[in-house]
Motif scaffolding. Structure first.
Motif, PDB file in Angstrom:
ATOM      1  N   GLU A  78     -12.125   3.300   2.814  1.00  0.00           N
ATOM      2  CA  GLU A  78     -10.981   2.479   2.416  1.00  0.00           C
ATOM      3  C   GLU A  78     -10.228   1.954   3.638  1.00  0.00           C
ATOM      4  N   ASP A  79      -9.740   0.721   3.540  1.00  0.00           N
ATOM      5  CA  ASP A  79      -8.931   0.156   4.611  1.00  0.00           C
ATOM      6  C   ASP A  79      -7.704   1.045   4.845  1.00  0.00           C
ATOM      7  N   PRO A  80      -7.382   1.374   6.102  1.00  0.00           N
ATOM      8  CA  PRO A  80      -6.249   2.262   6.376  1.00  0.00           C
ATOM      9  C   PRO A  80      -4.932   1.791   5.774  1.00  0.00           C
ATOM     10  N   LEU A  81      -4.695   0.476   5.766  1.00  0.00           N
ATOM     11  CA  LEU A  81      -3.451  -0.010   5.191  1.00  0.00           C
ATOM     12  C   LEU A  81      -3.424   0.219   3.680  1.00  0.00           C
ATOM     13  N   ASP A  82      -4.544   0.023   3.011  1.00  0.00           N
ATOM     14  CA  ASP A  82      -4.609   0.299   1.575  1.00  0.00           C
ATOM     15  C   ASP A  82      -4.370   1.780   1.302  1.00  0.00           C
ATOM     16  N   LEU A 131       1.290  11.576   9.949  1.00  0.00           N
ATOM     17  CA  LEU A 131       0.405  10.516   9.457  1.00  0.00           C
ATOM     18  C   LEU A 131      -0.492   9.983  10.572  1.00  0.00           C
ATOM     19  N   ILE A 132       0.011   9.952  11.790  1.00  0.00           N
ATOM     20  CA  ILE A 132      -0.807   9.525  12.928  1.00  0.00           C
ATOM     21  C   ILE A 132      -2.027  10.424  13.072  1.00  0.00           C
ATOM     22  N   ARG A 133      -1.829  11.727  12.974  1.00  0.00           N
ATOM     23  CA  ARG A 133      -2.953  12.657  13.115  1.00  0.00           C
ATOM     24  C   ARG A 133      -3.971  12.457  11.996  1.00  0.00           C
ATOM     25  N   ALA A 134      -3.465  12.249  10.772  1.00  0.00           N
ATOM     26  CA  ALA A 134      -4.378  12.040   9.640  1.00  0.00           C
ATOM     27  C   ALA A 134      -5.160  10.746   9.808  1.00  0.00           C
ATOM     28  N   LEU A 135      -4.489   9.684  10.233  1.00  0.00           N
ATOM     29  CA  LEU A 135      -5.160   8.400  10.434  1.00  0.00           C
ATOM     30  C   LEU A 135      -6.154   8.472  11.584  1.00  0.00           C
TER      31      LEU A 135
END
Length: 202
Positions: A78-82, A131-135
């Protein structure tokens, strides 16, 4: 959650609800930590043990761990923004469904109280790092990658501005419905996805 964790959560919720109640009755500045402690039936030292500053009572919540888990559970391709849009808008929708009055009051206070707006930047920083770590894990990048950090800052900034925009509307004659918050955040994040092209009105 074990018994200890559930007890701590109940205390945090009791302090937060007492705070919102007092603020509704007498305003943010007039509500003291001593009054909050009395209303929540705890000691002032307990309030400070759970919340280092009065601003943290209003701004903190228990959603960060769930945001992290849900972001990591999104489809791999999935697109990260989505992914971020689904997770953040779902969190807002849950908050509104569970406590619409508290969400409305919290959002208005964030817009109206300078101390809260200043503290909100610090509060968002902790969520941002999570969220940075998850992304980074999802995209195979480093948490120090500039692209990951700018992307996360842009997403959270868009959601923040959507909330403040809603709060501005809510101060008009007809208070805005907090149920509209998730949709407004969704709109803001879709604007990011479209490239944020601003054109001069003709």
């Amino acid at each position: 959650m074990g018994l200890r964790e559930r007890k701590k959560l109940r205390t945090r919720v009791a302090i937060r609800r007492a705070t919102y109640r007092l603020i509704a009755e007498q305003g943010y500045e007039a509500a003291t930590v001593e009054q909050i402690a009395e209303a929540a039936e705890v000691s002032p030292s307990t309030v400070f043990r759970y919340f280092p500053a009065k601003e943290d009572i209003v701004l903190s919540d228990e959603y960060d761990a769930r945001l992290d888990a849900e972001l990591r559970a999104r489809p791999a391709g999935e697109d990260p923004l989505d992914s971020m849009r689904h997770v953040l808008c779902a969190a807002l929708a849950r908050a509104v469904a569970e406590a619409p009055d508290e969400v409305a009051q919290r959002t208005r206070l964030m817009a109206e109280v300078p101390a809260l707006r200043a503290r909100m930047t610090e509060s968002l920083a902790a969520t941002s790092e999570l969220l940075i770590r998850a992304l980074a894990d999802r995209t195979g990048r480093s948490p120090d990658d500039l692209g990951v950090r700018v992307f996360t800052a842009a997403v959270l900034g868009a959601v923040r501005e959507a909330m403040l925009h809603w709060a501005a509307d809510s101060r008009r004659e007809e208070p805005a419905d907090p149920a509209g918050l998730p949709g407004l955040a969704d709109r803001a994040l879709r604007m990011l996805g479209d490239g944020m092209r601003l054109r001069t009105p003709r």
